[in-house]
Scaffold this motif. Structure first.
Motif, PDB file in Angstrom:
ATOM      1  N   ARG A 147       4.534   7.422  -2.191  1.00  0.00           N
ATOM      2  CA  ARG A 147       3.203   7.681  -2.759  1.00  0.00           C
ATOM      3  C   ARG A 147       2.899   6.693  -3.880  1.00  0.00           C
ATOM      4  NH1 ARG A 147       1.636  10.658  -7.191  1.00  0.00           N
ATOM      5  NH2 ARG A 147      -0.544  11.355  -7.145  1.00  0.00           N
ATOM      6  N   ASP A 148       3.882   6.459  -4.749  1.00  0.00           N
ATOM      7  CA  ASP A 148       3.694   5.498  -5.853  1.00  0.00           C
ATOM      8  C   ASP A 148       3.332   4.107  -5.325  1.00  0.00           C
ATOM      9  OD1 ASP A 148       4.248   7.452  -7.675  1.00  0.00           O
ATOM     10  OD2 ASP A 148       6.292   6.778  -8.113  1.00  0.00           O
ATOM     11  N   ARG A 149       3.945   3.704  -4.197  1.00  0.00           N
ATOM     12  CA  ARG A 149       3.633   2.377  -3.621  1.00  0.00           C
ATOM     13  C   ARG A 149       2.175   2.280  -3.190  1.00  0.00           C
ATOM     14  NH1 ARG A 149       8.519  -0.380  -2.681  1.00  0.00           N
ATOM     15  NH2 ARG A 149       9.951   0.684  -4.087  1.00  0.00           N
ATOM     16  N   TYR A 150       1.698   3.338  -2.517  1.00  0.00           N
ATOM     17  CA  TYR A 150       0.297   3.332  -2.072  1.00  0.00           C
ATOM     18  C   TYR A 150      -0.648   3.273  -3.272  1.00  0.00           C
ATOM     19  CZ  TYR A 150       1.353   4.152   2.864  1.00  0.00           C
ATOM     20  OH  TYR A 150       1.784   4.017   4.157  1.00  0.00           O
ATOM     21  N   LEU A 151      -0.353   4.082  -4.299  1.00  0.00           N
ATOM     22  CA  LEU A 151      -1.230   4.097  -5.479  1.00  0.00           C
ATOM     23  C   LEU A 151      -1.186   2.754  -6.198  1.00  0.00           C
ATOM     24  CD1 LEU A 151      -0.456   7.708  -6.772  1.00  0.00           C
ATOM     25  CD2 LEU A 151      -2.630   6.886  -5.829  1.00  0.00           C
ATOM     26  N   GLU A 152      -0.001   2.135  -6.236  1.00  0.00           N
ATOM     27  CA  GLU A 152       0.117   0.842  -6.908  1.00  0.00           C
ATOM     28  C   GLU A 152      -0.652  -0.233  -6.150  1.00  0.00           C
ATOM     29  OE1 GLU A 152       3.996  -1.022  -7.386  1.00  0.00           O
ATOM     30  OE2 GLU A 152       2.844  -2.763  -8.149  1.00  0.00           O
ATOM     31  N   LEU A 153      -0.563  -0.184  -4.825  1.00  0.00           N
ATOM     32  CA  LEU A 153      -1.324  -1.143  -4.018  1.00  0.00           C
ATOM     33  C   LEU A 153      -2.820  -1.014  -4.316  1.00  0.00           C
ATOM     34  CD1 LEU A 153      -1.431  -3.208  -1.652  1.00  0.00           C
ATOM     35  CD2 LEU A 153      -1.763  -1.249  -0.140  1.00  0.00           C
ATOM     36  N   PRO A 156       9.829 -17.001   2.970  1.00  0.00           N
ATOM     37  CA  PRO A 156       9.819 -17.267   4.409  1.00  0.00           C
ATOM     38  C   PRO A 156      11.226 -17.480   4.947  1.00  0.00           C
ATOM     39  CG  PRO A 156       8.586 -18.966   3.202  1.00  0.00           C
ATOM     40  CD  PRO A 156       9.038 -17.964   2.204  1.00  0.00           C
ATOM     41  N   GLY A 157      11.419 -17.104   6.224  1.00  0.00           N
ATOM     42  CA  GLY A 157      12.726 -17.275   6.859  1.00  0.00           C
ATOM     43  C   GLY A 157      13.471 -15.970   7.025  1.00  0.00           C
ATOM     44  N   ARG A 158      12.894 -14.899   6.545  1.00  0.00           N
ATOM     45  CA  ARG A 158      13.502 -13.580   6.745  1.00  0.00           C
ATOM     46  C   ARG A 158      12.386 -12.540   6.871  1.00  0.00           C
ATOM     47  NH1 ARG A 158      11.888 -10.878   2.459  1.00  0.00           N
ATOM     48  NH2 ARG A 158      12.316 -11.488   0.318  1.00  0.00           N
ATOM     49  N   PRO A 159      12.722 -11.322   7.358  1.00  0.00           N
ATOM     50  CA  PRO A 159      11.689 -10.286   7.400  1.00  0.00           C
ATOM     51  C   PRO A 159      11.187 -10.006   5.991  1.00  0.00           C
ATOM     52  CG  PRO A 159      13.613  -9.624   8.685  1.00  0.00           C
ATOM     53  CD  PRO A 159      13.995 -10.864   7.932  1.00  0.00           C
ATOM     54  N   GLN A 160       9.897  -9.769   5.838  1.00  0.00           N
ATOM     55  CA  GLN A 160       9.310  -9.538   4.520  1.00  0.00           C
ATOM     56  C   GLN A 160       9.261  -8.050   4.214  1.00  0.00           C
ATOM     57  OE1 GLN A 160       8.543 -12.409   2.742  1.00  0.00           O
ATOM     58  NE2 GLN A 160       9.577 -13.268   4.526  1.00  0.00           N
ATOM     59  N   HIS A 161       9.235  -7.728   2.931  1.00  0.00           N
ATOM     60  CA  HIS A 161       9.140  -6.337   2.498  1.00  0.00           C
ATOM     61  C   HIS A 161       7.700  -5.850   2.581  1.00  0.00           C
ATOM     62  CE1 HIS A 161      13.200  -5.578   1.283  1.00  0.00           C
ATOM     63  NE2 HIS A 161      13.247  -6.729   0.636  1.00  0.00           N
ATOM     64  N   ALA A 162       7.464  -4.871   3.433  1.00  0.00           N
ATOM     65  CA  ALA A 162       6.125  -4.276   3.517  1.00  0.00           C
ATOM     66  C   ALA A 162       5.865  -3.506   2.229  1.00  0.00           C
ATOM     67  CB  ALA A 162       6.039  -3.344   4.712  1.00  0.00           C
ATOM     68  N   LEU A 163       4.732  -3.804   1.597  1.00  0.00           N
ATOM     69  CA  LEU A 163       4.453  -3.202   0.291  1.00  0.00           C
ATOM     70  C   LEU A 163       4.355  -1.679   0.376  1.00  0.00           C
ATOM     71  CD1 LEU A 163       4.021  -3.995  -2.564  1.00  0.00           C
ATOM     72  CD2 LEU A 163       1.647  -4.471  -2.061  1.00  0.00           C
ATOM     73  N   ASP A 164       3.854  -1.179   1.480  1.00  0.00           N
ATOM     74  CA  ASP A 164       3.625   0.263   1.570  1.00  0.00           C
ATOM     75  C   ASP A 164       4.832   1.045   2.082  1.00  0.00           C
ATOM     76  OD1 ASP A 164       3.196  -1.119   3.989  1.00  0.00           O
ATOM     77  OD2 ASP A 164       2.034   0.541   4.801  1.00  0.00           O
ATOM     78  N   ILE A 197       2.471  12.162   3.089  1.00  0.00           N
ATOM     79  CA  ILE A 197       2.538  11.465   1.800  1.00  0.00           C
ATOM     80  C   ILE A 197       1.259  11.837   1.041  1.00  0.00           C
ATOM     81  CG2 ILE A 197       2.650   9.225   0.627  1.00  0.00           C
ATOM     82  CD1 ILE A 197       5.160   9.868   2.307  1.00  0.00           C
ATOM     83  N   PRO A 198       1.370  12.684  -0.003  1.00  0.00           N
ATOM     84  CA  PRO A 198       0.161  13.134  -0.701  1.00  0.00           C
ATOM     85  C   PRO A 198      -0.672  11.945  -1.189  1.00  0.00           C
ATOM     86  CG  PRO A 198       2.069  14.373  -1.461  1.00  0.00           C
ATOM     87  CD  PRO A 198       2.590  13.266  -0.593  1.00  0.00           C
ATOM     88  N   ASP A 199      -1.970  12.040  -0.993  1.00  0.00           N
ATOM     89  CA  ASP A 199      -2.955  11.044  -1.444  1.00  0.00           C
ATOM     90  C   ASP A 199      -3.046   9.806  -0.562  1.00  0.00           C
ATOM     91  OD1 ASP A 199      -3.800  12.552  -3.674  1.00  0.00           O
ATOM     92  OD2 ASP A 199      -2.061  11.858  -4.807  1.00  0.00           O
ATOM     93  N   LYS A 200      -2.216   9.695   0.473  1.00  0.00           N
ATOM     94  CA  LYS A 200      -2.290   8.488   1.310  1.00  0.00           C
ATOM     95  C   LYS A 200      -3.670   8.363   1.960  1.00  0.00           C
ATOM     96  CE  LYS A 200      -0.419   6.123   5.324  1.00  0.00           C
ATOM     97  NZ  LYS A 200      -1.006   6.421   6.628  1.00  0.00           N
ATOM     98  N   GLY A 201      -4.211   9.472   2.469  1.00  0.00           N
ATOM     99  CA  GLY A 201      -5.519   9.418   3.120  1.00  0.00           C
ATOM    100  C   GLY A 201      -6.612   8.996   2.144  1.00  0.00           C
ATOM    101  N   ARG A 202      -6.502   9.474   0.913  1.00  0.00           N
ATOM    102  CA  ARG A 202      -7.474   9.133  -0.119  1.00  0.00           C
ATOM    103  C   ARG A 202      -7.350   7.640  -0.493  1.00  0.00           C
ATOM    104  NH1 ARG A 202      -8.229  11.120  -5.577  1.00  0.00           N
ATOM    105  NH2 ARG A 202      -5.975  11.256  -5.762  1.00  0.00           N
ATOM    106  N   VAL A 203      -6.118   7.167  -0.642  1.00  0.00           N
ATOM    107  CA  VAL A 203      -5.910   5.756  -0.999  1.00  0.00           C
ATOM    108  C   VAL A 203      -6.494   4.851   0.088  1.00  0.00           C
ATOM    109  CG1 VAL A 203      -4.192   3.933  -1.286  1.00  0.00           C
ATOM    110  CG2 VAL A 203      -3.862   6.133  -2.422  1.00  0.00           C
TER     111      VAL A 203
END
Ligand code: PZK
Length: 276
Positions: A260-266, A221-229, A38-44
């Protein structure tokens, strides 16, 4: 430079007395490293860690020497660190129920010896954050240990310090993230000792590889959560004929771009900055 440790997504090199921690663009899903970076993940992750170390510097010192004095080929995704005597404990703080904390609660109603209210479910917020240390198992998965066992490994004084600082780092991080619409469900910290015996924060801190990040707006709560990344990768891979064993599937370009967009947004949400 001498490679002293190679992990799934990061490598550690020795440079004289210093260490250089290098984050790659590799990504793992269900504990399997996928063949597509995932380009830029290491940098993020590196820049996020450096930002957190600064935010937390009044809570605890850290191993960072420089985020810029690193070899050119690793620019932006490497940290020059002080070599520490690492403590053999993974220091985990949990503010919400997920993963091994959830499993423990479902079996015993407790996590790490702390009795929790009845009726909590996956993703529930805990009344108070809980310290849930594990050993760094040489092979296989880390084992939960009690505070008494932590004291046996590092001494009572350092053990008390680890618990106090781990919860302080979690509280500060969670509070800061909450103001930006992000839940930090839990985090794993590593500490080491300087020559004078003082405890400092090492490794990476409050990154999506060491912590669970959820969007407050989607928290339910009460269900699996969406991992942001990685939710995008998980949802995509769930639709494949893949048994979650190596080798993992090649990631198509549109899924790479969305991840990649998710990592940059985080990164930009948390820090207010922009990595480009
Ligand atoms: C150290 N790791 C795990 C982390 C990897 C591997 N400052 C330090 N001093 C001495 N040892 C370590 C550190 C740190 N951090 C960390 N193993 C040893 C690790 C990051 C990348 F490849």
């Amino acid at each position: 430079m001498e490679l002293v440790y190679s992990g799934k997504v990061r490598d550690l090199y020795a440079d004289g007395d210093d260490l250089i921690m290098v984050a790659s663009d590799r990504v793992s899903v269900y504990d399997v490293v996928l063949p597509t970076p995932i380009p830029d993940k290491g940098r993020v992750l590196t820049q996020l860690s450096l930002w957190w170390f600064t935010q937390l510097s009044d809570v605890i010192g850290n191993h960072v020497i420089s985020g810029t004095d690193v070899p050119e080929e690793w620019a932006g995704r490497a940290i020059r660190c002080r070599r520490l005597r690492m403590l053999p404990v993974e220091c985990i703080a949990r503010g919400y129920l997920a993963g091994l904390g959830l499993a423990s609660y479902n079996e015993t109603g407790t996590i790490s010896g702390v009795r929790l209210p009845a009726g909590l479910g996956e993703g529930s917020r805990l009344p108070e954050p809980v310290f849930t240390p594990t050993t760094k198992a040489a092979a296989g998965h880390d084992e939960p240990i009690t505070s008494a066992e932590v004291a046996g490994l590092v001494g009572a004084e350092v053990a008390a310090e680890l618990e106090r600082v781990t919860l302080a780092v979690y509280r500060r991080g969670a509070e800061l993230a909450a103001a930006r619409g992000i839940v930090i469900a839990d985090t794993k910290l590593e500490f080491g000792l300087l020559g004078d015996g003082s405890v400092v924060l090492a490794d990476e801190v409050l990154t999506p590889d060491s912590s669970r990040f959820w969007l407050t707006s989607q928290w339910q709560p009460g269900r699996p959560q969406h991992a942001l990344d990685k939710q995008f990768l998980r949802d995509w891979s769930a639709g494949l004929d893949w048994d979650r064993r190596p080798p993992g599937p090649v990631i198509p370009p549109d899924v790479v771009a969305a991840t990649r967009d998710r990592y940059l947004e985080l990164y930009s949400r948390l820090t207010g900055g922009d990595l480009g």
